[in-house]
Motif scaffolding. Sequence first.
Motif, PDB file in Angstrom:
ATOM      1  N   SER A 155     139.926  16.016  22.995  1.00  0.00           N
ATOM      2  CA  SER A 155     139.350  14.683  23.216  1.00  0.00           C
ATOM      3  C   SER A 155     137.930  14.863  23.722  1.00  0.00           C
ATOM      4  CB  SER A 155     140.156  13.876  24.242  1.00  0.00           C
ATOM      5  OG  SER A 155     139.988  14.412  25.543  1.00  0.00           O
ATOM      6  N   GLY A 156     137.177  13.778  23.701  1.00  0.00           N
ATOM      7  CA  GLY A 156     135.844  13.818  24.296  1.00  0.00           C
ATOM      8  C   GLY A 156     135.925  14.130  25.777  1.00  0.00           C
ATOM      9  N   MET A 157     136.900  13.536  26.469  1.00  0.00           N
ATOM     10  CA  MET A 157     137.039  13.778  27.907  1.00  0.00           C
ATOM     11  C   MET A 157     137.382  15.237  28.200  1.00  0.00           C
ATOM     12  SD  MET A 157     135.969  11.279  29.589  1.00  0.00           S
ATOM     13  CE  MET A 157     136.234  12.155  31.132  1.00  0.00           C
ATOM     14  N   ILE A 168     134.137  17.016  28.117  1.00  0.00           N
ATOM     15  CA  ILE A 168     133.280  16.696  29.262  1.00  0.00           C
ATOM     16  C   ILE A 168     133.787  17.384  30.532  1.00  0.00           C
ATOM     17  CG2 ILE A 168     132.548  14.794  30.770  1.00  0.00           C
ATOM     18  CD1 ILE A 168     132.621  13.035  28.119  1.00  0.00           C
ATOM     19  N   TYR A 177     129.851   6.689  30.255  1.00  0.00           N
ATOM     20  CA  TYR A 177     131.177   6.282  29.765  1.00  0.00           C
ATOM     21  C   TYR A 177     132.179   6.203  30.934  1.00  0.00           C
ATOM     22  CZ  TYR A 177     135.583   6.605  27.243  1.00  0.00           C
ATOM     23  OH  TYR A 177     136.840   6.383  26.781  1.00  0.00           O
ATOM     24  N   THR A 230     134.089   9.276  32.078  1.00  0.00           N
ATOM     25  CA  THR A 230     133.181  10.246  32.695  1.00  0.00           C
ATOM     26  C   THR A 230     132.822   9.794  34.099  1.00  0.00           C
ATOM     27  OG1 THR A 230     132.254  10.599  30.499  1.00  0.00           O
ATOM     28  CG2 THR A 230     131.017  11.495  32.353  1.00  0.00           C
ATOM     29  N   GLU A 272     123.767  10.310  29.063  1.00  0.00           N
ATOM     30  CA  GLU A 272     124.047   9.948  27.663  1.00  0.00           C
ATOM     31  C   GLU A 272     122.732   9.569  26.991  1.00  0.00           C
ATOM     32  OE1 GLU A 272     127.086   6.934  28.018  1.00  0.00           O
ATOM     33  OE2 GLU A 272     128.529   8.386  28.796  1.00  0.00           O
ATOM     34  N   ASP A 316     125.411  13.719  26.528  1.00  0.00           N
ATOM     35  CA  ASP A 316     126.462  13.141  25.681  1.00  0.00           C
ATOM     36  C   ASP A 316     125.754  12.332  24.596  1.00  0.00           C
ATOM     37  OD1 ASP A 316     128.337  11.404  24.528  1.00  0.00           O
ATOM     38  OD2 ASP A 316     129.530  11.244  26.360  1.00  0.00           O
ATOM     39  N   THR A 338     127.140  11.009  21.823  1.00  0.00           N
ATOM     40  CA  THR A 338     128.147  10.325  21.001  1.00  0.00           C
ATOM     41  C   THR A 338     127.553   9.162  20.197  1.00  0.00           C
ATOM     42  OG1 THR A 338     129.901  10.886  22.568  1.00  0.00           O
ATOM     43  CG2 THR A 338     130.315   9.014  21.116  1.00  0.00           C
ATOM     44  N   PHE A 339     126.703   8.348  20.814  1.00  0.00           N
ATOM     45  CA  PHE A 339     126.219   7.130  20.154  1.00  0.00           C
ATOM     46  C   PHE A 339     125.207   7.410  19.048  1.00  0.00           C
ATOM     47  CE2 PHE A 339     127.143   3.099  22.780  1.00  0.00           C
ATOM     48  CZ  PHE A 339     128.391   3.568  23.149  1.00  0.00           C
ATOM     49  N   SER A 398     132.049  12.700  21.919  1.00  0.00           N
ATOM     50  CA  SER A 398     133.393  12.242  21.644  1.00  0.00           C
ATOM     51  C   SER A 398     133.468  12.187  20.122  1.00  0.00           C
ATOM     52  CB  SER A 398     133.644  10.859  22.240  1.00  0.00           C
ATOM     53  OG  SER A 398     134.864  10.374  21.700  1.00  0.00           O
ATOM     54  N   THR A 439     135.866  11.538  18.457  1.00  0.00           N
ATOM     55  CA  THR A 439     136.712  10.382  18.146  1.00  0.00           C
ATOM     56  C   THR A 439     135.893   9.260  17.503  1.00  0.00           C
ATOM     57  OG1 THR A 439     137.832  10.930  20.222  1.00  0.00           O
ATOM     58  CG2 THR A 439     138.364   8.808  19.228  1.00  0.00           C
ATOM     59  N   LYS A 440     134.601   9.230  17.805  1.00  0.00           N
ATOM     60  CA  LYS A 440     133.744   8.137  17.368  1.00  0.00           C
ATOM     61  C   LYS A 440     133.091   8.509  16.035  1.00  0.00           C
ATOM     62  CE  LYS A 440     135.133   6.757  21.404  1.00  0.00           C
ATOM     63  NZ  LYS A 440     134.370   6.972  22.627  1.00  0.00           N
ATOM     64  N   THR A 490     141.515  11.799  17.648  1.00  0.00           N
ATOM     65  CA  THR A 490     140.937  11.922  18.984  1.00  0.00           C
ATOM     66  C   THR A 490     140.480  13.363  19.149  1.00  0.00           C
ATOM     67  OG1 THR A 490     142.396  10.216  19.858  1.00  0.00           O
ATOM     68  CG2 THR A 490     141.404  11.707  21.462  1.00  0.00           C
ATOM     69  N   ALA A 491     139.184  13.550  19.392  1.00  0.00           N
ATOM     70  CA  ALA A 491     138.645  14.909  19.505  1.00  0.00           C
ATOM     71  C   ALA A 491     137.315  14.876  20.247  1.00  0.00           C
ATOM     72  CB  ALA A 491     138.442  15.524  18.115  1.00  0.00           C
ATOM     73  N   LEU A 512     134.637   2.782  19.027  1.00  0.00           N
ATOM     74  CA  LEU A 512     133.423   2.532  18.249  1.00  0.00           C
ATOM     75  C   LEU A 512     133.253   3.662  17.257  1.00  0.00           C
ATOM     76  CD1 LEU A 512     130.628   4.426  19.480  1.00  0.00           C
ATOM     77  CD2 LEU A 512     131.833   3.536  21.440  1.00  0.00           C
TER      78      LEU A 512
HETATM   79  C1  PLP Z   1     134.665   7.516  23.898  1.00  0.00           C
HETATM   80  C2  PLP Z   1     133.624   8.233  24.650  1.00  0.00           C
HETATM   81  C3  PLP Z   1     133.938   9.349  25.438  1.00  0.00           C
HETATM   82  C4  PLP Z   1     135.369   9.840  25.618  1.00  0.00           C
HETATM   83  O1  PLP Z   1     135.859  10.367  24.435  1.00  0.00           O
HETATM   84  P1  PLP Z   1     137.450  10.454  24.089  1.00  0.00           P
HETATM   85  O2  PLP Z   1     137.451  11.091  22.757  1.00  0.00           O
HETATM   86  O3  PLP Z   1     137.978   9.057  24.121  1.00  0.00           O
HETATM   87  O4  PLP Z   1     138.052  11.296  25.162  1.00  0.00           O
HETATM   88  C5  PLP Z   1     132.908   9.999  26.091  1.00  0.00           C
HETATM   89  N1  PLP Z   1     131.636   9.581  25.979  1.00  0.00           N
HETATM   90  C6  PLP Z   1     131.287   8.510  25.241  1.00  0.00           C
HETATM   91  C7  PLP Z   1     129.868   8.102  25.171  1.00  0.00           C
HETATM   92  C8  PLP Z   1     132.263   7.799  24.555  1.00  0.00           C
HETATM   93  O5  PLP Z   1     131.932   6.729  23.835  1.00  0.00           O
END
Ligand code: PLP
Length: 427
Positions: free
Chosen positions: A120-122, A125, A146, A149, A189, A218, A220-221, A240, A242-243, A252-253, A371
């Motif tokens: 997962s992203g967590m 992190i 997030y 976090t 982030e 981070d 992710t966005f 993450s 996952t996004k 979920t990764a 997202l």
């Molecule tokens: C969703 C998200 C996470 C956590 O990721 P998971 O895959 O849900 O554990 C961390 N940082 C950001 C910016 C996220 O959007």
Amino acid sequence: MAKSQGSVPEPGAGKEWTDSLSRGRVPGPRLDQQRVVDGRGPSTRSVHAGTYEDPGTGAVGTPVFQTTTFKFTDDTYDAFDQGHIRDVPIYGRYGSPNQWTVQEKIASLENTESALVFSSGMAAITTTLLALTNHGGHIVSSRDVYGGTFNLLREDMHQLGRTVTFTDPTDIDAVRAAVRDETQVLYFESLTNPLLKAVPLVELGKLARERHLLLVIDNTFLTPIHLRPLEHGAHLVIHSATKYLNGHSDVTAGAVAGSRKYVDRIWSQMLKFGGSLDAGMCFLLERGLKTLALRMGQHHVNATAVAALLDGHPAVHRVHHPSRPDYPWTWLHEVCPDGWGGMVSFELKGGDETAFKLLDRLRLPVVATSLGGVESLVSLPFNTSHSFLTASQRAEVGIAPGLVRFSAGIEDTEDLVEDLEQALAGL
Ligand SMILES: *Cc1c(COP(=O)(O)O)cnc(C)c1O
């Protein structure tokens, strides 16, 4: 071959350790059967980099190695003997061809030596932050990170002997003022949720170099399609997956990428925390990654069209999007000229009650958290992602009444805009 065991710094014992470890600079891990792609465009990299070419069958796609353990060879014994066990297939949690395939794609996209994938992203992190800091260490971060976090930093870090200072992530002077002798990591982030605040990445990179800190971003966005933080002074980039990286709301990764010096250290922490990614999920993530650049282009087009419709609409008080003329953090445009992903947020004039009405009236976007999927998703931060904050903390980070978070998917732009228009017209 790189060794993985980094000596953890003593608190306050000088900061040279971040730069002085003489590590091997071997990219990977990768097998001889994996494709190596350097110096091409992002879609070429995400389609071809790391793909496992099976010598036995000629399979075009990476097979799923559904196995938790790998037969010992002379190479395995050499690896044990010489301490480079990250580089040979031994055991599922340590690494596998499917993990290495996705890791190679992510490392190639981020233009760096190495990556690690997590369950997962967590997991990415938590493992990264605990690998890079130690008892007595200090982290500078922000309340805008997030929720998971933020909770890790606020609730758990002090129990583990790390202290955390939360600053305004857009104010480099505030970040600088928060740095202490014991500071080890700056954690931010690249673009925050849900107000799309952009951090002054280049300035943070300079500060990290001056004070011998590790800058962890981070991303992710924005994804490596829009921004590669390592090219602007960050030491490690986290996702993450996952996004956007997976992009289909079905895996979920998480991932971290950077030089082997740091990723090897995070890997040895991952062995203990155990958040490695299963081969089947790696297969799905690999498949998702191949279309990352195509998807990010359409997410960007859609989010920008949605922001344009909302800006100036009589029902809308304010739009938060980097394309709007009143967007305050214009340094984002310098590091990230081509796009900003699919996120838009906006405040409705009628407050949260009107926001609920809008959610009811939308036909295409699904009302759900998360997202970065191909389908548009919409939610209200006050009762979801930011419900753990008090009303005054929400006001402090800028979560105003009537705030809606919109994750634009890859639907046809005119369909999304038309649906939003009809929903807004009835408010
Ligand atoms: C969703 C998200 C996470 C956590 O990721 P998971 O895959 O849900 O554990 C961390 N940082 C950001 C910016 C996220 O959007």
